[in-house]
Design a protein around this motif. Structure first.
Motif, short mmCIF file in Angstrom:
data_model
loop_
_atom_site.label_atom_id
_atom_site.label_comp_id
_atom_site.label_asym_id
_atom_site.label_seq_id
_atom_site.Cartn_x
_atom_site.Cartn_y
_atom_site.Cartn_z
N LEU A 115 -45.26 27.30 -75.63
CA LEU A 115 -44.98 27.04 -74.23
C LEU A 115 -44.03 28.06 -73.62
O LEU A 115 -44.17 28.42 -72.44
N VAL A 116 -43.06 28.55 -74.39
CA VAL A 116 -42.09 29.47 -73.81
C VAL A 116 -42.74 30.79 -73.40
O VAL A 116 -42.28 31.45 -72.46
N THR A 117 -43.82 31.16 -74.06
CA THR A 117 -44.48 32.41 -73.68
C THR A 117 -45.52 32.21 -72.58
O THR A 117 -46.05 33.19 -72.05
N GLU A 118 -45.82 30.96 -72.25
CA GLU A 118 -46.63 30.69 -71.06
C GLU A 118 -45.75 30.65 -69.81
O GLU A 118 -46.24 30.78 -68.69
N ALA A 119 -44.44 30.45 -70.02
CA ALA A 119 -43.48 30.47 -68.92
C ALA A 119 -43.00 31.91 -68.69
O ALA A 119 -43.43 32.84 -69.37
N GLU A 120 -42.11 32.08 -67.71
CA GLU A 120 -41.51 33.40 -67.49
C GLU A 120 -40.61 33.73 -68.67
O GLU A 120 -39.64 33.02 -68.94
N TRP A 121 -40.90 34.81 -69.37
CA TRP A 121 -40.23 35.10 -70.62
C TRP A 121 -38.71 35.20 -70.49
O TRP A 121 -37.98 34.73 -71.35
N SER A 122 -38.24 35.81 -69.42
CA SER A 122 -36.81 36.10 -69.30
C SER A 122 -36.02 35.05 -68.54
O SER A 122 -34.78 35.08 -68.55
N SER A 123 -36.70 34.09 -67.93
CA SER A 123 -35.96 33.17 -67.05
C SER A 123 -36.36 31.70 -67.20
O SER A 123 -35.90 30.87 -66.41
N TRP A 124 -37.18 31.35 -68.18
CA TRP A 124 -37.61 29.97 -68.32
C TRP A 124 -36.43 29.06 -68.64
O TRP A 124 -35.42 29.50 -69.20
N THR A 125 -36.58 27.81 -68.29
CA THR A 125 -35.57 26.79 -68.59
C THR A 125 -36.24 25.60 -69.25
O THR A 125 -37.47 25.43 -69.18
N VAL A 126 -35.44 24.76 -69.87
CA VAL A 126 -35.98 23.53 -70.47
C VAL A 126 -36.66 22.68 -69.40
O VAL A 126 -37.70 22.06 -69.65
N SER A 127 -36.09 22.66 -68.22
CA SER A 127 -36.67 21.86 -67.13
C SER A 127 -38.07 22.34 -66.76
O SER A 127 -38.91 21.54 -66.34
N ASP A 128 -38.32 23.64 -66.89
CA ASP A 128 -39.66 24.17 -66.59
C ASP A 128 -40.70 23.56 -67.51
O ASP A 128 -41.85 23.31 -67.11
N LEU A 129 -40.33 23.32 -68.76
CA LEU A 129 -41.26 22.82 -69.76
C LEU A 129 -41.44 21.30 -69.70
O LEU A 129 -42.47 20.77 -70.14
N ARG A 130 -40.44 20.62 -69.17
CA ARG A 130 -40.40 19.15 -69.28
C ARG A 130 -41.64 18.45 -68.72
O ARG A 130 -42.18 17.56 -69.37
N PRO A 131 -42.15 18.79 -67.53
CA PRO A 131 -43.32 18.06 -67.02
C PRO A 131 -44.55 18.18 -67.91
O PRO A 131 -45.35 17.24 -68.00
N TYR A 132 -44.69 19.32 -68.57
CA TYR A 132 -45.87 19.55 -69.40
C TYR A 132 -45.75 18.81 -70.74
O TYR A 132 -46.73 18.26 -71.24
N VAL A 133 -44.55 18.79 -71.28
CA VAL A 133 -44.34 18.04 -72.52
C VAL A 133 -44.47 16.55 -72.25
O VAL A 133 -45.06 15.81 -73.04
N ARG A 134 -43.93 16.10 -71.13
CA ARG A 134 -44.07 14.67 -70.79
C ARG A 134 -45.54 14.30 -70.60
O ARG A 134 -45.97 13.23 -71.05
N ALA A 135 -46.32 15.16 -69.97
CA ALA A 135 -47.74 14.88 -69.80
C ALA A 135 -48.43 14.77 -71.15
O ALA A 135 -49.27 13.88 -71.37
N ALA A 136 -48.08 15.65 -72.09
CA ALA A 136 -48.69 15.61 -73.42
C ALA A 136 -48.35 14.31 -74.14
O ALA A 136 -49.21 13.70 -74.78
#
Length: 287
Positions: A194-215
């Motif tokens: 998931l971190v490499t699907e996000a912006e590599w240099s600026s991702w945050t945990v909050s960016d990932l949260r909706p997708y992990v919650r959906a899973a």
């Protein structure tokens, strides 16, 4: 347990690493690089996954790594699903570590998984007792759902949650299509990549949260597993940060027993791993 990582030797090829953006990981990664990362992160066992060479010659190397590296509990090797080399793999040293197969379906055109020869090969893979990892684009999720519904006897593992659109921040139609796939009980999914699907240099945990919650909402913890996707993850985060990020994301969403499934139980069940440190008795050896 880390259910998804890679090792590769640049002398063997891996031309996909020639992309200039991948310069930080364009080097050889072997067990001597992996083991300190595992020890520092407290990871006991792993699943080694093919690294995009897309050649039969890679599999003996991966199986040798498993034979020589106590932490590696199983190997997911490359295979063309339209012509899976089950007999060849059966005869390799370390074949007992083979727990699954994977192809770079993400590089294939729409409709690839609907082809009769691909489905026949996948049935043979399932009959051999092996799982099949799906590394696919988001637009291929509906195709994967048709496949899994039509082949209920095959265990499918969705890598990287189907590569959700983290950079756009717009989870649709990915979420709906993931839901179609999650309806198939023979499918599990990896919280990986998931971190490499996000912006590599600026991702945050909050960016990932909706997708992990959906899973979690769609699959439930008993059908999810953690994977580092190391060393690819190094483009965006260290091994330890990837693990700590998933731990943080699951802390308030799951109970202890549910987190135990994500961090080992699901992978052990789906890949039929022996977690006692002696490798696995692959179903392939008994067919």
């Amino acid at each position: 347990m880390d259910a998804h990582h890679h090792l590769w030797d640049l002398d063997d090829g891996y031309t996909w690493l020639d992309d200039p953006a991948l310069a930080p990981i364009r080097r050889t990664f072997g067990p001597a690089d992996l083991r300190p990362e595992l020890a520092a992160a407290g990871v006991a066992r792993t699943v080694l996954v093919e690294g995009g060479l897309c050649a039969l010659s890679e599999t003996p190397v991966l199986l040798r790594h498993a034979l020589d590296t106590p932490e590696i509990a199983g190997v997911v090797a490359w295979a063309d699903p339209s012509d899976p080399p089950l007999e060849y793999y059966r005869g390799l040293p370390g074949a007992g570590y083979l727990v699954g197969l994977r192809a770079q379906v993400q590089a294939e055109p729409a409709g690839y998984l609907d082809a009769a020869e691909v489905r026949a090969g996948l049935r043979a893979i399932g009959a051999a007792g092996l799982a099949f990892d799906l590394v696919v684009r988001p637009d291929q999720l509906r195709e994967c759902a048709r496949l899994a519904a039509d082949l209920p006897e095959v265990r499918f593992v969705l890598d990287h949650l189907g590569k959700p659109p983290l950079r756009s921040g717009s989870p649709q139609p990915w979420r709906d299509d993931l839901g179609l796939l999650a309806r198939c009980p023979n499918v599990t999914a990896k919280l990986s990549g998931l971190v490499t699907e996000a912006e590599w240099s600026s991702w945050t945990v909050s960016d990932l949260r909706p997708y992990v919650r959906a899973a979690i909402d769609l699959f439930g913890p008993e059908r999810l597993m953690f994977g580092s996707d190391w060393p690819v993850c190094l483009l965006a985060a260290s091994y330890r940060r990837v693990l700590e990020t998933v731990v943080e994301l699951l802390q308030d969403l799951l109970q202890d027993t549910e987190r135990a499934a994500v961090f080992g139980g699901t992978a052990a069940a789906v890949y039929q791993l022996d977690t006692g440190g002696t490798g696995v008795e692959s179903p392939l050896m008994n067919t």
